[in-house]
Motif scaffolding. Structure first.
Motif, PDB file in Angstrom:
ATOM      1  N   ARG A  87     104.861 123.492 -70.244  1.00  0.00           N
ATOM      2  CA  ARG A  87     105.000 122.045 -70.067  1.00  0.00           C
ATOM      3  C   ARG A  87     106.485 121.705 -70.181  1.00  0.00           C
ATOM      4  O   ARG A  87     106.936 121.067 -71.122  1.00  0.00           O
ATOM      5  N   ASP A  88     107.230 122.177 -69.200  1.00  0.00           N
ATOM      6  CA  ASP A  88     108.681 121.999 -69.179  1.00  0.00           C
ATOM      7  C   ASP A  88     109.045 121.205 -67.934  1.00  0.00           C
ATOM      8  O   ASP A  88     109.257 121.756 -66.852  1.00  0.00           O
ATOM      9  N   VAL A  89     109.101 119.875 -68.090  1.00  0.00           N
ATOM     10  CA  VAL A  89     109.337 118.996 -66.947  1.00  0.00           C
ATOM     11  C   VAL A  89     110.686 119.259 -66.303  1.00  0.00           C
ATOM     12  O   VAL A  89     110.891 118.975 -65.124  1.00  0.00           O
ATOM     13  N   GLY A  90     111.626 119.858 -67.048  1.00  0.00           N
ATOM     14  CA  GLY A  90     112.937 120.154 -66.487  1.00  0.00           C
ATOM     15  C   GLY A  90     112.894 121.188 -65.379  1.00  0.00           C
ATOM     16  O   GLY A  90     113.847 121.304 -64.596  1.00  0.00           O
ATOM     17  N   LEU A  91     111.778 121.940 -65.265  1.00  0.00           N
ATOM     18  CA  LEU A  91     111.645 122.954 -64.217  1.00  0.00           C
ATOM     19  C   LEU A  91     111.308 122.367 -62.855  1.00  0.00           C
ATOM     20  O   LEU A  91     111.403 123.067 -61.843  1.00  0.00           O
ATOM     21  N   TRP A  92     110.909 121.110 -62.794  1.00  0.00           N
ATOM     22  CA  TRP A  92     110.364 120.543 -61.563  1.00  0.00           C
ATOM     23  C   TRP A  92     111.362 120.671 -60.411  1.00  0.00           C
ATOM     24  O   TRP A  92     112.530 120.293 -60.540  1.00  0.00           O
ATOM     25  N   ASN A  93     110.887 121.179 -59.292  1.00  0.00           N
ATOM     26  CA  ASN A  93     111.750 121.395 -58.129  1.00  0.00           C
ATOM     27  C   ASN A  93     111.932 120.156 -57.264  1.00  0.00           C
ATOM     28  O   ASN A  93     112.508 120.238 -56.175  1.00  0.00           O
ATOM     29  N   GLN A  94     111.458 119.000 -57.739  1.00  0.00           N
ATOM     30  CA  GLN A  94     111.589 117.763 -56.968  1.00  0.00           C
ATOM     31  C   GLN A  94     112.582 116.768 -57.575  1.00  0.00           C
ATOM     32  O   GLN A  94     112.767 115.680 -57.036  1.00  0.00           O
ATOM     33  N   TRP A  95     113.248 117.133 -58.668  1.00  0.00           N
ATOM     34  CA  TRP A  95     114.049 116.145 -59.372  1.00  0.00           C
ATOM     35  C   TRP A  95     115.118 115.513 -58.489  1.00  0.00           C
ATOM     36  O   TRP A  95     115.410 114.313 -58.612  1.00  0.00           O
ATOM     37  N   GLU A  96     115.713 116.257 -57.593  1.00  0.00           N
ATOM     38  CA  GLU A  96     116.789 115.691 -56.768  1.00  0.00           C
ATOM     39  C   GLU A  96     116.281 114.599 -55.831  1.00  0.00           C
ATOM     40  O   GLU A  96     117.071 113.800 -55.323  1.00  0.00           O
ATOM     41  N   ASN A  97     114.975 114.543 -55.628  1.00  0.00           N
ATOM     42  CA  ASN A  97     114.399 113.541 -54.732  1.00  0.00           C
ATOM     43  C   ASN A  97     113.792 112.346 -55.455  1.00  0.00           C
ATOM     44  O   ASN A  97     113.381 111.376 -54.809  1.00  0.00           O
ATOM     45  N   ILE A  98     113.699 112.398 -56.776  1.00  0.00           N
ATOM     46  CA  ILE A  98     112.953 111.385 -57.529  1.00  0.00           C
ATOM     47  C   ILE A  98     113.845 110.183 -57.844  1.00  0.00           C
ATOM     48  O   ILE A  98     114.866 110.334 -58.524  1.00  0.00           O
ATOM     49  N   PRO A  99     113.482 108.997 -57.356  1.00  0.00           N
ATOM     50  CA  PRO A  99     114.266 107.800 -57.690  1.00  0.00           C
ATOM     51  C   PRO A  99     114.007 107.348 -59.121  1.00  0.00           C
ATOM     52  O   PRO A  99     112.965 107.662 -59.715  1.00  0.00           O
ATOM     53  N   GLU A 100     114.944 106.613 -59.677  1.00  0.00           N
ATOM     54  CA  GLU A 100     114.836 106.158 -61.061  1.00  0.00           C
ATOM     55  C   GLU A 100     113.635 105.240 -61.283  1.00  0.00           C
ATOM     56  O   GLU A 100     113.120 105.157 -62.397  1.00  0.00           O
ATOM     57  N   ASP A 101     113.220 104.524 -60.228  1.00  0.00           N
ATOM     58  CA  ASP A 101     112.107 103.580 -60.390  1.00  0.00           C
ATOM     59  C   ASP A 101     110.791 104.145 -59.863  1.00  0.00           C
ATOM     60  O   ASP A 101     109.871 103.390 -59.546  1.00  0.00           O
TER      61      ASP A 101
END
Length: 434
Positions: A87-101
């Protein structure tokens, strides 16, 4: 108490942002939104299982890909392997696409020093402090708090003959009890109940509610450091390993928020079953079913947490024939896994006519990151005691609207009632028999 969240505001997760450049599974992916999740989720899960098997490619609002694990065995496998599926959310490969809102960001979260948003050794460090602090709460004292506060809530409506059991009973009761357990005076418990309602609603008050929630916890930590008491916060502060004030505050927010909506939904879903299922209601009245059995039935059939985020693949792997890439998000389909024909067939083979007496459900998740057992016990005590007090005080409760008009929360992730209107014969307040 399935999910320990940081209690950040939760906007409507079904509203896409229309931003970002997500990598998509393709046209076969199932949108993780729509009225089917609110009305007949089990029918939808059956369709998913038929078309995709136990691991389903899904598309989150905004077009972001994930895998929804709906097979009981597969979910057990994922939650049992904390090295491959941490359960390591930092691994997610989509972070660069996720907007703040992004609407689901509050559910997915970001790395932060709290029991819910840490993994591995750091998670265990928090769990080693929080678990014993919860476990040391006196169960008899918890039940006494529940009875007293449940009576108080019933007193507010008992002479009226009508009530909304969600807004006037199921939602406030868990928060008021938990506020006492962590060390708040009753005067603050009422405001915390409103804070968490504003957070859960995700409306315009959510941002300010989150700030107020944190301020409450900061004051509590300072007060208990100065004058310790017999409460969860004082026991956390007395733990032999030091934590920062931020860590204490975030863990306390997680404990309180986790026990709020899930326990409230457990209460309201159980009451809905008792009020709308004639066979169950008759059996309950005749002593053939207990409140505890009704509550366990709900954990199988209408678990408050239907989908839980999440786990992330530490490396490329395969699961149920699916190619899972490093950093892919896996959503835990707790509600769907509980209806997996494989586990239902096994229960039938073992001679169980229903799920009421079987606790092999996954409503509290499984594995290292499951809801801590002391938290499960506290939630069960709050829900069971509250329902027992309510039924004892108002024995002729009846639904005040047609069952088919009841409205579910508009979420694929959480399953609860928005209201539960009832009528009953007015009775005196506690101690008022004049």
């Amino acid at each position: 108490m399935t999910r320990l969240s940081s209690a950040v505001p939760a906007p409507d997760p079904e509203t896409p942002t229309g931003r970002g450049c997500p990598v998509r599974h393709g046209s076969a992916a199932v949108p993780l939104s729509g009225p089917e999740f609110h009305t007949e989720p089990q029918a939808l899960y059956r369709t998913m299982r038929r078309d995709h098997g136990p691991v389903v490619p899904v598309e989150l609002p905004g077009g972001f890909p994930a895998w929804l694990v709906i097979g009981y065995r597969e979910l057990h496998q994922v939650t049992s392997d904390g090295e491959l599926f941490p359960r390591d959310v930092g691994l997610w490969n989509q972070w660069e696409n996720i907007p703040e809102d992004w609407p689901l960001l509050p559910m997915v979260g970001r790395p932060m020093p709290s029991i819910y948003f840490t993994a591995g050794a750091e998670h265990r460090r928090h769990a080693d402090m929080v678990g014993p602090a919860l476990e040391s709460a006196d169960p008899f004292e918890i039940r006494r708090h529940c009875e007293e506060l449940a009576d108080r809530l019933v007193d507010d409506v008992c002479t009226r003959g009508t009530a909304d059991l969600v807004a006037e009973f199921a939602e406030p009761l868990p928060v008021l009890v938990l506020a006492r357990l962590v060390g708040f005076p009753d005067a603050e418990g009422t405001d915390i109940a409103q804070v968490l309602k504003d957070l859960a609603d995700g409306g315009p008050e959510a941002q300010s509610a989150h700030v107020r929630f944190g301020e409450h916890m900061q004051r509590l930590v300072a007060a208990k450091r100065a004058v310790p008491g017999d409460d969860v916060t004082s026991r956390m502060l007395a733990y032999h390993e030091p934590f920062t004030d931020e860590e204490y505050v975030l863990d306390l927010m997680a404990i309180t928020a986790a026990g709020h909506l899930t326990t409230a939904d457990w209460i309201s879903n159980s009451l809905r079953l008792m009020l709308t299922d004639d066979l169950f209601a008759d059996s309950l009245a005749g002593g053939r079913h207990s409140v505890a059995e009704a509550m366990n039935e709900v954990l199988w059939e209408e678990s408050p947490t239907q989908i839980l985020a999440g786990r992330w693949a530490a490396r490329d792997t395969r699961l149920a024939g699916r190619d899972i890439r490093a950093g892919d998000m896996l959503l835990l389909g707790l509600g769907a896994a509980n209806s997996d024909p494989h586990v239902r067939q096994r229960i039938a083979t073992e001679g169980m006519s229903g799920q009421g007496g079987n606790s092999a459900h996954l409503a509290f998740s499984h594995g290292e990151y499951r809801c801590p057992f002391p938290a499960q016990e506290i939630a069960e005590t709050i829900a069971r005691t509250g329902i027992e007090v309510l039924l004892d005080r108002l024995p002729d409760l009846a639904l005040a609207v047609p069952a088919q008009t009841l409205v579910r929360r508009q979420s694929a992730f959480l399953r609860g009632m928005t209201s539960l209107p009832v009528r009953f014969t007015p009775v005196p307040m506690t101690g008022d028999f004049s």
